[in-house]
Design an enzyme around this catalytic site. Structure first.
Site, PDB file in Angstrom:
ATOM      1  N   ALA A  67      11.437  -0.262  19.794  1.00 13.28           N
ATOM      2  CA  ALA A  67      11.966  -1.074  18.699  1.00 13.28           C
ATOM      3  C   ALA A  67      12.715  -0.210  17.692  1.00 13.28           C
ATOM      4  CB  ALA A  67      10.825  -1.808  17.995  1.00 13.28           C
ATOM      5  N   ASP A  68      13.524  -0.878  16.888  1.00  8.76           N
ATOM      6  CA  ASP A  68      14.208  -0.232  15.778  1.00  8.76           C
ATOM      7  C   ASP A  68      14.388  -1.267  14.670  1.00  8.76           C
ATOM      8  OD1 ASP A  68      15.714   2.330  14.949  1.00  8.76           O
ATOM      9  OD2 ASP A  68      17.093   0.711  14.422  1.00  8.76           O
ATOM     10  N   THR A  69      14.096  -0.867  13.447  1.00  5.88           N
ATOM     11  CA  THR A  69      14.252  -1.759  12.299  1.00  5.88           C
ATOM     12  C   THR A  69      15.416  -1.279  11.454  1.00  5.88           C
ATOM     13  OG1 THR A  69      11.906  -2.288  12.319  1.00  5.88           O
ATOM     14  CG2 THR A  69      13.109  -2.742  10.273  1.00  5.88           C
TER      15      THR A  69
END
Length: 181
Positions: A67-69
């Site tokens: 994931a990446d925010t």
């Protein structure tokens, strides 16, 4: 079947632990690249995929979550601050305004991969005097920290802002594996 979190984010770890999910952490280090020729959501999906593919290759029969925010405000991506001065500038730009928090996720299982982006809109009150624990945080703030008292409104999943839309991730895992977690 094991679940592997391809991330060293302590916040993602805490979110999965909160849900009682048994998992291990194994994250690769990649140079993050956002292809500016793609629309924002496609750019972010590709980044989540890139972060997880090498871990999936190590664990081809298991579930891998990467994931990446990202903070998106006024048509541009707001990255992590590298100094207190930069953090102040970021927070002042977000003050009394609404921005989007996108978390892109890739879930790999056997020969399947599902990538998605969840968006949560966050509106800040006037935060010109706030400097949170900004280091390592997208947009220079942590909603679960001091910044929480400066939030006027959250439209969407707060877990997404923290770093992982965990309920959506669980739904995807259950769909791909055809097993409840």
């Amino acid at each position: 079947m094991k679940i592997i979190l391809a991330s060293t984010s302590p916040r993602r770890k805490e979110l999965l632990e909160r849900e009682g999910i048994d998992f291990i952490i194994d994250a690769s280090s990649i140079t993050e690249y956002l292809d500016s020729s793609l629309e924002i959501e496609e750019r972010l999906k590709k980044l989540a995929y890139d972060k997880g593919i090498s871990i999936h290759e190590k664990y081809p029969d298991d579930v891998v979550i990467s994931a990446d925010t990202t903070i998106y405000h006024n048509g541009k991506i707001i990255g992590k601050a590298h100094s207190a001065h930069e953090a102040r500038e970021i927070l002042e730009s977000l003050s009394s305004d609404t921005h989007s928090v996108f978390t892109s996720v890739a879930v790999f299982y056997k020969d399947q991969v599902c990538t998605f982006v969840d968006e949560t809109k966050v509106t800040f009150k006037n935060i010109s005097d706030m400097i949170d624990d900004w280091q390592g945080k997208a947009g220079a703030y942590a909603i679960q920290g001091v910044a929480g008292k400066f939030i006027e409104e959250v439209q969407g999943d707060i877990d997404n802002v923290i770093g992982l839309p965990v309920k959506h991730v669980i739904e995807v895992i259950e769909t791909l594996t055809k097993k409840p977690l």
